[in-house]
Design an enzyme around this catalytic site. Structure first.
Site, short mmCIF file in Angstrom:
data_model
loop_
_atom_site.label_atom_id
_atom_site.label_comp_id
_atom_site.label_asym_id
_atom_site.label_seq_id
_atom_site.Cartn_x
_atom_site.Cartn_y
_atom_site.Cartn_z
N SER A 142 39.70 45.74 27.34
CA SER A 142 40.96 45.05 27.38
C SER A 142 40.82 43.53 27.38
O SER A 142 41.80 42.83 27.10
CB SER A 142 41.72 45.47 28.65
OG SER A 142 41.02 45.08 29.80
N SER A 193 36.15 47.44 29.97
CA SER A 193 36.87 46.30 29.39
C SER A 193 36.10 44.99 29.33
O SER A 193 36.61 44.01 28.80
CB SER A 193 38.17 46.07 30.16
OG SER A 193 39.12 47.07 29.87
N LYS A 222 41.73 35.44 31.43
CA LYS A 222 42.43 36.64 30.92
C LYS A 222 43.86 36.67 31.46
O LYS A 222 44.09 36.39 32.65
CB LYS A 222 41.67 37.89 31.37
CG LYS A 222 42.22 39.21 30.82
CD LYS A 222 41.34 40.38 31.28
CE LYS A 222 41.85 41.70 30.73
NZ LYS A 222 40.99 42.84 31.15
#
Lengths: 419, 419
Positions: free
Chosen positions: A137, A161, A67
């Protein structure tokens, strides 16, 4: 060689027998990305080269997505800002990146994150229906794993997330007990909440990654789940559950009962109703501190939702923050007693339904806020399908530091059905 | 203008009345550093210029020292490595640096840290006796404040890195409740333990900084301490207390009793004896994760004590780490009940005695380990003198999130005596 359905342990076995070479999986992933990235747009940056083939490790040759709020020294990081804040590469990799590489994993690239892992979406689409959000997210990590571009990807959860995008994308998403894996080198948002986790298509790979990162013993499946008590509970927002989620929860319960577990209704202390509000307070107060420098220099470029959250945080009193933290401490104890006495795991909704239509928002983390605040391990099980055949998950929740038991129960459940 | 004994609130009053200009204190600090730095060696880097004069804020014109494990974008950071890992400047300042600057504080420079805030010492000497250690890991911050080079400096504590140097240097050192001020932009060592705090020569400045960073109401002194119960307890290592520390504790007790407080002996649960070992386990396990990248690339250049700690951490099982975390959760609850029922604050030793001779080590954090693990706020009171007139402190400990009460009691105590 068909690598799409491979799991990590099976690939290690192929390497050991000589049926596969260390870069085979990496190559297959690159080909899949080549074919699909224009549709899914899961990647912020792709590593130009693989480097040398790994010689050993529990994750030897396993491609991994990272990420884009996680530092890497040989790849840029932009924290989901779309470029208004970018690093060409950090001085050292985030701790978890090194820990994975030391076990032979190959970092394939950086996956799309929402802005600083809050609500402003990136470009990623849900691979099941590209008109829908993959959730956030950890949008790119979830979509890349779901689309078969990579078997394993890192995410973080401060509200919802990991669990929410895993549910929307139909894969496993794991948020371990708070602070289980170091967040060194990961952009802080709300340090009391920020938790590193990961996505995979196979429960075995969730387990292998947990054992590898923590050095815990391998997670084994149980013969069956006789004697295991699964708690279901009524929590805030449950009144909003739609038919797809209700069905997913019922399917999960039935599956548990088929392998010997019993489902018990867990009446919850009324104070648990306040946890969602407490989570919002802790998140806003801490984010307004943690992003002070970013807000100072980039407020004009920030998405309106992030600006709104920081301003909410700046308007919160210390007394309100403290009230939330104190209540959380008490409720952690109450919940822990429940796990001691009444149940082994808790079954709950992961999200309000299937992935919403549109790429302008990433869905609501409502059902995850309380569990994240409590610091307990949460696992999305991709167990059902809702409208238009889209994935609907449920989450399984364990006691703090009881990750191995939670994962062992999940492994048994998911393999008993399909095996 | 005599600024050496100034406190922050008095300086703000002078600014308001026009008796002082915003850069006066900064200038006085630079002169003091010019005169004394060759002796004390508290600074890793001095900011070449002050920039524009601050126009407002609760810390307007207050010079501040920043420990060199805290990111700054216009000054280098070397994390106490002596240069084997150096950043010319981070993309953004650490959150706390921005929060201080937004209130008008002036960052004077970066203060010497031990290597990654562990045990390998930097160059700094104790200003009371330059043949002695200032303590660590926040060595430069404590020495600079003690020597009058700066009124306020940031430190961090993972074991005893604020309280111990404050005691050795004869100043106030404050470690607030865990996670009270964001550690965003501060090098992680053991994320469950790492806590940001600060040093000052005046209790009022400790209080003002707390209120400013948290946005809590100003900490007021009480009329007296009637009804306040001060707990004293026997904890591991207490058998090693030398006469200087015993005397400091007695003096603190007497001072408390003079202003109406009562001192009560707090019999401690036998499980508290294990906290020191649990803290060592959590610290080693988490450091071996958090510094994975640094260890991978720089093990050859690292000090032997840091290498030893990381190797200890790598040898620890997840089960042992989890045992330590679970025991800590239980003991936090037990301690919190003590604060609810039996005592308002706890009085305990800060260190084994005065600052040890020699610059090759920074002293032992033994008496701080348990309190850091428990996450409670701790304040070193510079209350006594030991052999050769060297400073000896004691620490005052409050309940989690009860910082304002702890600081209010301390402020009353310290001013009742000298006022």
């Amino acid at each position: 060689m068909q690598l799409h359905d491979m799991n990590i342990d099976a690939f290690q076995a192929r390497l050991a027998s000589g049926e596969a070479k260390p870069l085979d999986w990496w190559q297959a992933c690159r080909e899949r990305i080549e074919a699909r990235e224009s549709e899914v747009q899961a990647w912020e940056f792709l590593s130009p080269e693989v480097g040398h083939a790994p010689a050993e490790g529990a994750l030897r040759g396993v491609p991994v997505g990272v990420k884009d709020i996680i530092d890497t020294c040989d790849m840029p990081t932009a924290w989901g800002t779309g470029g208004y804040m970018t690093s060409d590469g950090s001085l050292v990799d985030a701790a978890v990146v090194t820990l994975l590489q030391q076990q032979g994993a190959l970092v394939l690239g950086k996956t799309v994150s929402t802005e600083f892992a809050y609500f402003t979406p990136g470009k990623t689409r849900n691979p099941h229906d590209t008109s829908r959000t993959p959730g956030g997210s950890s949008s790119g990590s979830a979509a890349a794993v779901a689309d078969g571009m990579v078997p394993l990807a890192l995410g973080t959860q401060t509200a919802g997330s990991i669990i929410r995008p895993a549910s929307y994308c139909g894969i496993y998403g794991y948020k371990p007990t708070f602070d289980t894996v170091s967040t060194a080198g990961i952009k802080p948002f709300a340090p009391s909440l920020d938790t590193l986790g990961w996505f995979a298509r196979h429960i075995e790979d969730i387990c292998t990654t947990f054992s590898t990162l923590t050095r815990a013993p391998a997670i084994e499946a149980l013969p069956d789940l006789t004697g295991i008590r699964v708690g279901v509970c009524s929590l805030p927002g449950n009144e909003a559950l739609n038919a797809d989620v209700t069905q997913a929860l019922r399917q999960a319960q039935e599956r548990f009962e088929k392998v010997g577990a019993s489902v018990v209704v867990l009446p919850f202390d009324a104070r648990f109703d306040d946890l969602v509000e407490h989570q919002k307070v802790v998140m806003a107060y801490e984010a307004s501190q943690s992003l002070a420098s970013e807000y100072q220099h980039h407020a004009q470029q920030m998405g309106p939702k992030l600006v709104e959250l920081i301003q909410q945080g700046l308007a919160l009193s210390y007394a309100r923050y403290r009230e939330a933290q104190r209540a959380t401490t008490e409720l952690r104890q109450l919940l822990s007693r429940r796990f001691d006495v009444d149940v082994d795991v808790i079954l709950a909704a992961s999200a309000q339904g299937v992935a919403p239509i549109g790429l302008g928002a990433t869905g609501d983390p409502l059902f995850c806020r309380a569990w994240t605040l409590l610091g307990v391990p949460c696992l999305n099980l991709p167990i059902s399908q809702g409208e238009q055949g889209l994935p609907v998950g449920v989450q399984l929740i364990g006691d703090r530091y009881d990750d191995d038991r939670l994962l062992s129960i999940a492994r048994t459940l998911m393999r008993a059905q399909t095996g």
